[in-house]
Design a protein around this motif. Structure first.
Motif, PDB file in Angstrom:
ATOM      1  N   UNK A  70       0.827  -1.206   0.000  1.00  0.00           N
ATOM      2  CA  UNK A  70       0.000   0.000   0.000  1.00  0.00           C
ATOM      3  C   UNK A  70       0.861   1.255   0.000  1.00  0.00           C
ATOM      4  N   UNK A  71       1.904   1.274   0.827  1.00  0.00           N
ATOM      5  CA  UNK A  71       2.802   2.435   0.873  1.00  0.00           C
ATOM      6  C   UNK A  71       3.477   2.658  -0.465  1.00  0.00           C
ATOM      7  N   UNK A  72       3.937   1.570  -1.080  1.00  0.00           N
ATOM      8  CA  UNK A  72       4.660   1.703  -2.344  1.00  0.00           C
ATOM      9  C   UNK A  72       3.764   2.225  -3.461  1.00  0.00           C
ATOM     10  N   UNK A  73       2.485   1.886  -3.416  1.00  0.00           N
ATOM     11  CA  UNK A  73       1.547   2.335  -4.448  1.00  0.00           C
ATOM     12  C   UNK A  73       1.037   3.750  -4.195  1.00  0.00           C
ATOM     13  N   UNK A  74       1.450   4.374  -3.112  1.00  0.00           N
ATOM     14  CA  UNK A  74       0.968   5.712  -2.800  1.00  0.00           C
ATOM     15  C   UNK A  74      -0.453   5.714  -2.284  1.00  0.00           C
ATOM     16  N   UNK A  75      -0.921   4.557  -1.826  1.00  0.00           N
ATOM     17  CA  UNK A  75      -2.262   4.466  -1.245  1.00  0.00           C
ATOM     18  C   UNK A  75      -2.170   4.718   0.257  1.00  0.00           C
ATOM     19  N   UNK A  76      -3.307   4.583   0.942  1.00  0.00           N
ATOM     20  CA  UNK A  76      -3.334   4.803   2.378  1.00  0.00           C
ATOM     21  C   UNK A  76      -2.995   3.557   3.154  1.00  0.00           C
ATOM     22  N   UNK A  77      -3.595   3.409   4.330  1.00  0.00           N
ATOM     23  CA  UNK A  77      -3.330   2.266   5.204  1.00  0.00           C
ATOM     24  C   UNK A  77      -3.954   0.997   4.638  1.00  0.00           C
ATOM     25  N   UNK A  78      -3.365  -0.145   4.967  1.00  0.00           N
ATOM     26  CA  UNK A  78      -3.941  -1.417   4.541  1.00  0.00           C
ATOM     27  C   UNK A  78      -5.191  -1.698   5.371  1.00  0.00           C
ATOM     28  N   UNK A  79      -6.243  -2.165   4.706  1.00  0.00           N
ATOM     29  CA  UNK A  79      -7.507  -2.480   5.371  1.00  0.00           C
ATOM     30  C   UNK A  79      -7.673  -3.988   5.516  1.00  0.00           C
ATOM     31  N   UNK A  80      -7.354  -4.733   4.458  1.00  0.00           N
ATOM     32  CA  UNK A  80      -7.474  -6.193   4.511  1.00  0.00           C
ATOM     33  C   UNK A  80      -6.582  -6.813   3.451  1.00  0.00           C
TER      34      UNK A  80
END
Length: 836
Positions: A70-80
């Motif tokens: 998730x961090x590498x993709x520039x997304x937010x926190x992991x949900x599941x």
């Protein structure tokens, strides 16, 4: 005219640079597909031009690994996350999740050869909100994404209802703590509007916001949030909510857990007890499960590192013959101690934990508590032994008789205590329930441990029982060092304690390292002989830079974890209480990648090992081993370990260029450009630590290197360059030098890359470094600028000609009148216009 052209080009190029900052730097070879957004779906990686799904190499994929994606993709926190099984096999790349969790990128951790597998990895990340720099996936500084950049949120713009929405959006439990700067200040810009959630929204950006924007946010006010862990962990089938079989809910299903490595122990169980809000871990076991049910798998080492159970559980479920049984205390615990049998006493009442005042807790109370926690008799009882806390204090005095089964079965005083003096929160050390049985003394025999009133022998899961493991047992029994250790085979049809000696060697106690399981084959009993002739040696460290510390006195606890500065001299001293003449000291050093030892004779019962220049290679764990030959036997005794960290004395200097250009943020300071012919200054500065010193400005280009030196004035120096030229183009860095306590020290800044550009060529240079959209913008803006300047030019030319004609007529009229223009009259104005 020249100044107007320069200003317009500067504004144009600065705007393009600002636009470049918002371009997303997402990896081109990693993606999530098939989900509701670009931040959800099946993980795919492109190698050799082929996009393929990804499966994990060792079937140990978990939330911690997914969070890295998730961090590498520039997304937010992991949900599941999950491991999905398809109906047929297909070609996939394989990835090592442990590699990802160590900080490497997806590209670093994916194997280069593909395999056939029916499984693929599914990940769901939040899109526009994340918690960063926290202790778990459910804690951290709140950041919100807008226009492809992340912003921190000001404490004043975020309330309890907003926190409830964020915690629910991230798959966590309700918020438990909301506070500014709880997880540090970020370098990201601040979100400029106030959130106005009602509490039932599905995501934070669904909430309303204030119409007006906030211009400033005070330092220390970037909001930090701690959400409780989701209600997905439980123990069932026991006598209370804190005892039973461990279960976890994942993907909507409750399943039992089993451990991968067959080394589930009391330390791992203690982490579960903390997460459940229970007290100390009392017992745990890996029991037979005749139902052969499907279970989630977990690695105890992940739990023991401080990670939550939800983050450590692996997504794959398998059938297993075992289940994990845990019993925690309900209403009492020891915290912040060196083992499960030591710590500050806390009691639970009305769902909250309270410390106990030293005056309200005596020896009989301690005996009841140690027995309740499965430990041996109390050995130390003292206020502030294990630190003070902000938790409330227990308000009544305990009045145990000593025979009670639990502390809360004891009587208490009728009156409540209103205050407890600082430093009086009671700390307790219970002895460990371990012994050596059947030998010539209490320091020789078979290793046994007591649980539930019964003594059982200890077996070792590792194939070899080494003297190093036996030495740890001898230290725990306060029997000096190990003289001999051997495994004796015997037949046993009963429960035994099994243990990995590697756990014992890491500093854990025997009780923390064992787990009970049925054994019906031969058992390797551990026979140990300790030397109770020798006391334990003392290890200490002194450094040539100890004067740098404000407090030059080191407590015994601090001596076990010391820091020295790189380049300084330091000495490690080994000493022992005088008992026997002679002997020698062996200094043993261990780091992550090396081991060595050095021996010196004991002179006056001590030895001093000198290290002339500290370096990062000296960073690791040291211990002193004293050897002596007494009455025809060799005896030895080992000190406690000393953990040494080597750090730089100086903080890193800052380097900056001024005047900074309009629209260029501080984040871009390390790669800047100036116009040829303009003045510029490079400034070096450093945080105030020591007076004086000097700065060297180092310049490096493709064909030359220069150094410029100035003294540090107010901890800074400013290097002025009067006319920028292409010869000034290159890399600059600041090196700060200072002389402290008879040593020279230096520290270097980051590198600043400077480009010297011609005014007209600068637009083309900048446009090549930005996105296609920014480049098209430059193609539109520059022609419009040229047209505008052309209009201005002809306007001045026409109006100038008209004014010259009028001036000529005025001059002729003056001649006719017989006079000439005086100073400040129209004649001078005409001359000025001509000049212009």
């Amino acid at each position: 005219m020249d100044h107007m052209l320069m200003l317009l080009l500067l504004l144009c190029s600065s705007g393009l640079q600002a636009e470049e900052k918002h371009i997303s730097a997402e990896p081109d070879d990693v993606r999530l597909v098939g989900g509701a957004s670009r931040c959800a779906g099946r993980l795919e990686v492109r190698q050799y031009g082929d996009w393929k799904p990804v499966d994990d190499r060792f079937t140990d994929w978990n939330l911690k690994a997914a969070a890295a994606v998730c961090r590498e993709l520039g997304c937010g926190s992991v949900v599941s996350t999950g491991r999905k099984e398809e109906s047929s096999k297909r070609s996939v790349w394989r990835i090592r999740s442990s590699c990802l969790q160590s900080g490497y990128t997806v590209d670093d951790c994916v194997e280069t050869s593909s395999v056939s597998s029916p499984h693929s990895l599914e990940i769901t990340c939040s899109e526009s909100v994340r918690l960063v720099n926290g202790n778990s996936l459910c804690s951290g500084r709140v950041e919100v994404k807008s226009d492809q950049s992340w912003s921190s949120v000001c404490e004043a713009d975020f309330d309890q209802q907003d926190a409830e929405v964020v915690c629910r959006e991230l798959g966590c439990g309700p918020p438990s703590l909301l506070q500014g700067a709880l997880y540090g200040e970020g370098e990201a810009p601040m979100w400029t509007k106030e959130f106005q959630c009602e509490g039932n929204e599905s995501s934070l950006l669904d909430c309303g916001s204030s119409g007006s924007a906030r211009n400033t946010c005070s330092p220390g006010k970037a909001v930090g949030l701690t959400c409780s862990e989701p209600d997905v962990v439980r123990v069932v089938g026991g006598a209370s909510r804190c005892a039973g079989i461990l279960e976890l809910k994942q993907h909507g299903e409750w399943r039992r857990l089993d451990d991968w490595d067959k080394d589930w122990n009391l330390k791992a169980a203690a982490a579960v007890c903390r997460e459940l809000g229970c007290g100390s871990a009392l017992t745990t076991a890996r029991k037979n499960d005749p139902s052969h049910s499907l279970v989630w798998k977990i690695r105890p080492s992940c739990l023991q590192s401080g990670t939550t159970l939800r983050e450590c559980v692996e997504t794959l479920f398998l059938s297993s013959l075992y289940k994990l049984d845990i019993t925690c205390s309900e209403s009492v615990r020891l915290v912040n101690g060196n083992s499960l049998c030591s710590g500050r006493v806390e009691v639970k009442s009305d769902q909250s934990w309270s410390s106990v005042c030293e005056a309200d807790f005596d020896q009989q109370d301690a005996e009841v508590l140690c027995r309740e926690l499965g430990c041996g008799p109390p050995s130390v009882l003292q206020g502030a032994l294990y630190g003070e806390v902000e938790a409330p204090m227990w308000t009544k005095e305990f009045q145990c008789e000593g025979s009670e089964s639990s502390l809360l079965d004891c009587g208490s005083s009728g009156s409540a205590r209103n205050t407890c003096s600082p430093g009086k929160a009671v700390g307790l050390t219970c002895s460990e329930p371990v012994r050596l049985a059947g030998g010539a003394s209490r320091c020789a025999g078979t290793l046994e441990m007591k649980q539930h009133g019964q003594w059982k022998p200890v077996d070792d899961q590792d194939t070899t029982w080494k003297l190093r493991s036996a030495a740890a047992a001898c230290r725990e029994l306060d029997c000096g060092s190990a003289v001999s250790a051997q495994s004796v085979r015997g037949l046993s049809e009963r429960y035994v304690w099994q243990m990995r000696s590697s756990c014992l060697q890491s500093g854990s106690t025997i009780r923390e390292c064992v787990v009970m399981r049925p054994v019906s084959s031969s058992v390797r009993l551990k026979n140990i002989t300790c030397s109770d002739l020798l006391v334990q040696p003392i290890i200490s460290l002194s450094s040539s830079l100890d004067k740098v510390h404000e407090d030059d006195s080191w407590t015994e606890a601090q001596q076990q974890e010391r820091k020295v500065f790189r380049g300084s001299n330091f000495t490690i001293s080994c000493s022992i209480q005088p008992q026997y003449p002679g002997g020698s000291f062996l200094l043993a050093f261990t780091s992550s990648n090396t081991r060595y030892d050095e021996t010196l004779p004991a002179v006056n019962h001590s030895a001093h090992f000198l290290f002339p220049a500290a370096d990062h290679a000296h960073q690791g764990t040291y211990s002193c081993v004293y050897h002596v030959f007494v009455v025809s036997h060799n005896f030895s005794s080992e000190s406690q370990p000393l953990l040494l960290t080597v750090s730089d004395l100086l903080v890193q200097p800052n380097i900056s260029l001024s005047p900074s250009m309009h629209g260029v943020s501080e984040a871009l300071q390390q790669e800047l450009w100036v116009f040829r012919g303009s003045n510029f200054t490079i400034s070096c500065s450093i945080q105030s630590q020591y007076p004086g010193g000097s700065f060297i400005l180092t310049f490096t280009s493709s064909n030359t290197t220069h150094n410029y030196t100035l003294p540090a004035v107010n901890h800074s120096a400013h290097f002025l360059f009067p006319a920028a030229d292409h010869a000034h183009q290159g890399n600059y860095s600041c090196v700060y030098h200072v002389f402290v306590v008879s040593h020279n020290f230096s520290s270097e800044s980051q590198t600043l890359s400077l480009t010297v550009a011609d005014i007209l060529m600068n637009v083309m240079t900048v446009s090549q470094t930005v996105s296609k959209t920014a480049f098209i913008t430059s193609l539109v803006v520059v022609p419009l600028t040229v047209v505008f300047l052309t209009i201005v030019y002809f306007y001045f030319k026409i109006t100038g000609g008209q004014m010259q004609a009028k001036a000529k007529e005025s001059t002729e009229l003056d001649h006719k009148r017989g006079g000439s223009g005086a100073e400040g009259e129209p004649g001078e104005e005409v001359a000025a216009l001509r000049t212009e």
